[in-house]
Design an enzyme around this catalytic site. Sequence first.
Site, mmCIF file in Angstrom:
data_model
loop_
_atom_site.group_PDB
_atom_site.id
_atom_site.type_symbol
_atom_site.label_atom_id
_atom_site.label_comp_id
_atom_site.label_asym_id
_atom_site.label_seq_id
_atom_site.Cartn_x
_atom_site.Cartn_y
_atom_site.Cartn_z
ATOM 1 N N ASN A 81 -5.221 4.942 -0.226
ATOM 2 C CA ASN A 81 -5.618 5.871 -1.285
ATOM 3 C C ASN A 81 -6.999 5.436 -1.780
ATOM 4 O O ASN A 81 -7.114 4.467 -2.514
ATOM 5 C CB ASN A 81 -4.580 5.824 -2.420
ATOM 6 C CG ASN A 81 -5.015 6.653 -3.619
ATOM 7 O OD1 ASN A 81 -5.967 7.436 -3.534
ATOM 8 N ND2 ASN A 81 -4.315 6.490 -4.736
ATOM 9 N N TRP A 82 -8.011 6.182 -1.360
ATOM 10 C CA TRP A 82 -9.390 5.800 -1.719
ATOM 11 C C TRP A 82 -9.770 6.201 -3.141
ATOM 12 O O TRP A 82 -10.859 5.875 -3.610
ATOM 13 C CB TRP A 82 -10.382 6.429 -0.732
ATOM 14 C CG TRP A 82 -10.548 5.638 0.527
ATOM 15 C CD1 TRP A 82 -9.788 4.569 0.928
ATOM 16 C CD2 TRP A 82 -11.530 5.843 1.547
ATOM 17 N NE1 TRP A 82 -10.230 4.106 2.141
ATOM 18 C CE2 TRP A 82 -11.307 4.875 2.543
ATOM 19 C CE3 TRP A 82 -12.566 6.751 1.728
ATOM 20 C CZ2 TRP A 82 -12.089 4.778 3.693
ATOM 21 C CZ3 TRP A 82 -13.344 6.660 2.885
ATOM 22 C CH2 TRP A 82 -13.102 5.685 3.850
ATOM 23 N N LYS A 83 -8.874 6.956 -3.794
ATOM 24 C CA LYS A 83 -9.155 7.440 -5.152
ATOM 25 C C LYS A 83 -10.529 8.130 -5.192
ATOM 26 O O LYS A 83 -10.958 8.700 -4.191
ATOM 27 C CB LYS A 83 -9.073 6.291 -6.157
ATOM 28 C CG LYS A 83 -7.800 5.479 -5.997
ATOM 29 C CD LYS A 83 -7.533 4.585 -7.164
ATOM 30 C CE LYS A 83 -6.309 3.741 -6.869
ATOM 31 N NZ LYS A 83 -5.575 3.336 -8.032
ATOM 32 N N HIS A 141 0.975 11.164 -8.481
ATOM 33 C CA HIS A 141 0.383 9.847 -8.734
ATOM 34 C C HIS A 141 0.266 9.620 -10.239
ATOM 35 O O HIS A 141 -0.075 10.543 -10.991
ATOM 36 C CB HIS A 141 -0.999 9.751 -8.072
ATOM 37 C CG HIS A 141 -1.513 8.349 -8.015
ATOM 38 N ND1 HIS A 141 -2.036 7.708 -9.122
ATOM 39 C CD2 HIS A 141 -1.542 7.442 -7.003
ATOM 40 C CE1 HIS A 141 -2.371 6.468 -8.789
ATOM 41 N NE2 HIS A 141 -2.086 6.285 -7.504
ATOM 42 N N GLU A 197 -1.893 8.249 -12.021
ATOM 43 C CA GLU A 197 -3.202 8.545 -12.633
ATOM 44 C C GLU A 197 -3.321 10.029 -12.959
ATOM 45 O O GLU A 197 -4.056 10.408 -13.870
ATOM 46 C CB GLU A 197 -4.332 8.066 -11.698
ATOM 47 C CG GLU A 197 -4.493 6.554 -11.761
ATOM 48 C CD GLU A 197 -5.154 5.924 -10.537
ATOM 49 O OE1 GLU A 197 -5.663 6.651 -9.670
ATOM 50 O OE2 GLU A 197 -5.126 4.674 -10.458
ATOM 51 N N GLU A 236 5.645 3.353 -7.182
ATOM 52 C CA GLU A 236 4.454 2.686 -7.705
ATOM 53 C C GLU A 236 4.633 2.409 -9.202
ATOM 54 O O GLU A 236 4.378 3.315 -10.026
ATOM 55 C CB GLU A 236 3.229 3.582 -7.526
ATOM 56 C CG GLU A 236 2.878 3.881 -6.101
ATOM 57 C CD GLU A 236 1.391 4.188 -5.941
ATOM 58 O OE1 GLU A 236 0.728 3.479 -5.184
ATOM 59 O OE2 GLU A 236 0.894 5.118 -6.599
ATOM 60 N N GLY A 279 -3.583 -1.438 -9.774
ATOM 61 C CA GLY A 279 -4.911 -1.965 -10.106
ATOM 62 C C GLY A 279 -4.922 -3.181 -11.020
ATOM 63 O O GLY A 279 -5.980 -3.571 -11.515
ATOM 64 N N SER A 311 -1.220 -2.774 -6.299
ATOM 65 C CA SER A 311 -1.895 -4.061 -6.101
ATOM 66 C C SER A 311 -1.537 -4.771 -4.799
ATOM 67 O O SER A 311 -1.552 -6.006 -4.745
ATOM 68 C CB SER A 311 -1.607 -4.991 -7.286
ATOM 69 O OG SER A 311 -2.232 -4.503 -8.451
HETATM 70 C C1 PEP Z 1 -2.618 3.463 -6.011
HETATM 71 O O1 PEP Z 1 -3.352 3.859 -6.933
HETATM 72 O O2 PEP Z 1 -1.935 4.258 -5.361
HETATM 73 C C2 PEP Z 1 -2.589 2.029 -5.732
HETATM 74 C C3 PEP Z 1 -1.627 1.572 -5.019
HETATM 75 O O3 PEP Z 1 -3.630 1.304 -6.263
HETATM 76 P P1 PEP Z 1 -3.903 -0.271 -6.137
HETATM 77 O O4 PEP Z 1 -3.492 -0.713 -4.765
HETATM 78 O O5 PEP Z 1 -5.362 -0.421 -6.374
HETATM 79 O O6 PEP Z 1 -3.059 -0.924 -7.186
#
Ligand code: PEP
Length: 244
Positions: free
Chosen positions: A11-13, A100, A102, A169, A175, A205
């Site tokens: 997931n490059w966001k 997600h 976010e 998640e 993050g 993470s």
């Molecule tokens: C995500 O936002 O889907 C995610 C897993 O982020 P991170 O690995 O940076 O915690």
Amino acid sequence: MTNKYMYFIANWKMFGGLNSLNSLHKVDRFLKNFKKNKSIKLIFCPPSTLIRPMSKKLINSRIEVGSQNCHENEDYGAFTGFVNSKMLKDVGAKYVILGHSENRKCGETNKLINLKVKSALKTGLKVIFCIGETLKEKKRKITNQILSKQIKFGLQKINKKKNILIAYEPVWSIGTGLIPKSKELFTTINFIKKKTKLNVIYGGSVNPKNIHELKSINNIDGFLIGGASQDPKKFIDIIKKTYN
Ligand code: PEP
């Protein structure tokens, strides 16, 4: 999804421009030479602006491309600034991340996510359906209640679930560098699997340092990787370390 693959989903966001695509060949070369390549699925979910050029670059690759969200309306319409699943499919997306945290934080409700899931499945996209509890909810020991609610309402009235993959998640893990305790994670993944009968991956993470701990949790079907997926070396390292 209930097939027996190990998923590694990037997931490059909201990161990356055209020049970020230059590093893809490293991951592709790695995958082609990797002895376990038949049993793994690699999916890159870049920002919408990169879906088309990324799909073109990966035309002869087993790496697939996905989107990070979609509008709930499956037809074209007057929705300024949005793209729907039909448009994403048209430019090469095969998957879409929905729910997600976010986006939930920006106001996406279970009801809206449910409409998005339905529209994506109808269009023929596979859905990576994200669920997870906040730190406050974890401390109140209501994780299972929250997950049940997200599953119940997010996947309401969807009979054919075979094109859905669940991504657990925990919001407090995204993050932050924090991951759940192994026993706790095993139990939660098991809970979700029993409830949905679907494959479940973990996100939050994931990095080359903690992958040893995470891979030992043997009911996880793969990983959704945010920050670490933007660096091809780290992403490849995570995959390698999952297998040794
Ligand atoms: C995500 O936002 O889907 C995610 C897993 O982020 P991170 O690995 O940076 O915690």
